[in-house]
Enzyme design. Structure first.
Site, PDB file in Angstrom:
ATOM      1  CG  HIS A  88      -5.469 -18.316  -5.307  1.00 14.63           C
ATOM      2  ND1 HIS A  88      -4.611 -19.372  -5.536  1.00 14.63           N
ATOM      3  CD2 HIS A  88      -5.472 -18.119  -3.966  1.00 14.63           C
ATOM      4  CE1 HIS A  88      -4.101 -19.775  -4.399  1.00 14.63           C
ATOM      5  NE2 HIS A  88      -4.604 -19.043  -3.429  1.00 14.63           N
ATOM      6  N   GLY A 113      -1.458  -4.073 -11.044  1.00 14.77           N
ATOM      7  CA  GLY A 113      -1.652  -4.507  -9.661  1.00 14.77           C
ATOM      8  C   GLY A 113      -3.110  -4.414  -9.232  1.00 14.77           C
ATOM      9  NE  ARG A 124      -5.042   2.653 -13.531  1.00 15.84           N
ATOM     10  CZ  ARG A 124      -4.041   3.427 -13.180  1.00 15.84           C
ATOM     11  NH1 ARG A 124      -2.832   2.934 -13.097  1.00 15.84           N
ATOM     12  NH2 ARG A 124      -4.245   4.686 -12.892  1.00 15.84           N
ATOM     13  NE  ARG A 145      -8.369 -15.001  -1.623  1.00 10.28           N
ATOM     14  CZ  ARG A 145      -7.860 -14.928  -0.393  1.00 10.28           C
ATOM     15  NH1 ARG A 145      -7.334 -13.823   0.056  1.00 10.28           N
ATOM     16  NH2 ARG A 145      -7.862 -15.988   0.382  1.00 10.28           N
ATOM     17  NE  ARG A 150       5.134  -4.682 -11.469  1.00  7.50           N
ATOM     18  CZ  ARG A 150       4.268  -3.786 -10.967  1.00  7.50           C
ATOM     19  NH1 ARG A 150       2.970  -3.985 -11.103  1.00  7.50           N
ATOM     20  NH2 ARG A 150       4.685  -2.710 -10.334  1.00  7.50           N
ATOM     21  CB  SER A 205       3.185   3.112 -10.556  1.00  7.12           C
ATOM     22  OG  SER A 205       2.901   2.535  -9.304  1.00  7.12           O
ATOM     23  CD  GLU A 219       8.401  -3.957  -9.430  1.00  9.22           C
ATOM     24  OE1 GLU A 219       9.277  -4.638  -8.834  1.00  9.22           O
ATOM     25  OE2 GLU A 219       7.379  -4.443  -9.915  1.00  9.22           O
ATOM     26  CG  ASP A 263       6.634   7.592  -6.281  1.00  7.28           C
ATOM     27  OD1 ASP A 263       5.988   6.830  -7.030  1.00  7.28           O
ATOM     28  OD2 ASP A 263       7.267   7.177  -5.300  1.00  7.28           O
ATOM     29  NE  ARG A 293      -0.429   9.217  -9.047  1.00  8.76           N
ATOM     30  CZ  ARG A 293       0.421   8.594  -8.249  1.00  8.76           C
ATOM     31  NH1 ARG A 293       0.547   7.306  -8.285  1.00  8.76           N
ATOM     32  NH2 ARG A 293       1.158   9.269  -7.394  1.00  8.76           N
TER      33      ARG A 293
END
Ligand code: HPA
Length: 238
Positions: free
Chosen positions: A5, A21, A25, A44, A88, A91, A180, A205, A218
């Site tokens: 990976h 995530g 970003r 990937r 991490r 959101s 999350e 949210d 955001r």
């Protein structure tokens, strides 16, 4: 060295890695916040970059979505690439009327409905927690950037689209602040490998009121969360 990976070589990652995530970003952070950032992984499309911030080496790589994805990437970074700290940045949905849109949740603990902990064959229920060192630095940094912050529990859920409408009520009852999908896997992986981890989440949210952040907002809240994470990265690495 490489893994199925991650095509980075030994030494390509800094001791501290920021993990959003979303791969785009990660690219945005590398291009706008880091100096001399270079791409060290793109297997990937999981962009991984290493550069510097305030002269301190910092990496950024996407975690993908969900506990299995976070579990893979964090395990490899910690155990094969010499990474010590993973932050991490993501959101979360607020589970409390007091935790408003744009607020920052620093995940002191992370509950989960996933079976991730079964691999450790424990005789009870493990409580995944953040690194206190990183948490303390993050509280200072959050004050420094003027963020509205909360320290408390997250719930890392395996499902975004749950078949159970009442699923969140129990977590709310127990005072969990936000939902999350990755923190618990990160905290357990860090605990197993004797490393440090923290999840910093902005509230996108609110599941109590039904409010959601407009797309433009955001970006602003994301910038504030980034500044908190980068201040922690500089302090914990230096
Ligand atoms: N569920 C899971 N993850 C999330 C949510 C949610 O409602 N909101 C933001 N991240």
């Amino acid at each position: 060295m490489s893994t199925p990976h991650n095509s980075a070589a030994a030494g390509d990652f800094a001791k501290t890695v920021l993990m959003p995530g979303d791969p785009l970003r990660a690219q945005f952070i590398a291009e706008n916040f880091l100096k001399d950032a270079r791409l060290v992984n793109n297997v990937r499309g999981i962009h991984g970059y290493t550069g510097t911030y305030d002269g301190v080496p910092v990496s950024v790589m996407a975690s993908g979505m969900g506990m299995p994805s976070m579990g893979i990437y964090s395990y490899e970074l910690y155990s094969m690439y010499g990474v010590e700290n993973i932050l991490r940045i993501g959101s979360a949905g607020s589970l409390s009327a007091d935790v408003k849109l744009r607020d920052v949740i620093l995940g002191m603990g992370a509950c989960t409905n996933s079976n991730f902990a079964a691999q450790y064959k424990l005789s009870g229920v493990f409580a995944p927690i953040a690194s206190y060192d990183l948490l303390r630095l993050a509280v200072d940094a959050a004050d420094g950037v003027g963020a509205r912050w909360h320290v408390g529990n997250l719930i890392s859920s395996d499902t975004f689209y749950s078949d159970d409408d009442g699923e969140n009520a129990g977590w709310m009852k127990m005072g969990v602040l936000g939902i999350e999908m990755e923190a618990a896997a990160l905290y357990m992986t860090a605990a197993r490998l004797k490393k440090r981890a923290l999840a910093i989440c902005t509230v996108s949210d609110n599941l109590v009121t039904g409010e959601a952040l407009p797309a433009l907002d955001r970006q602003t809240t994301f910038t504030q969360m980034m500044e908190i994470a980068l201040r922690v990265a500089v302090k914990c690495n230096g």
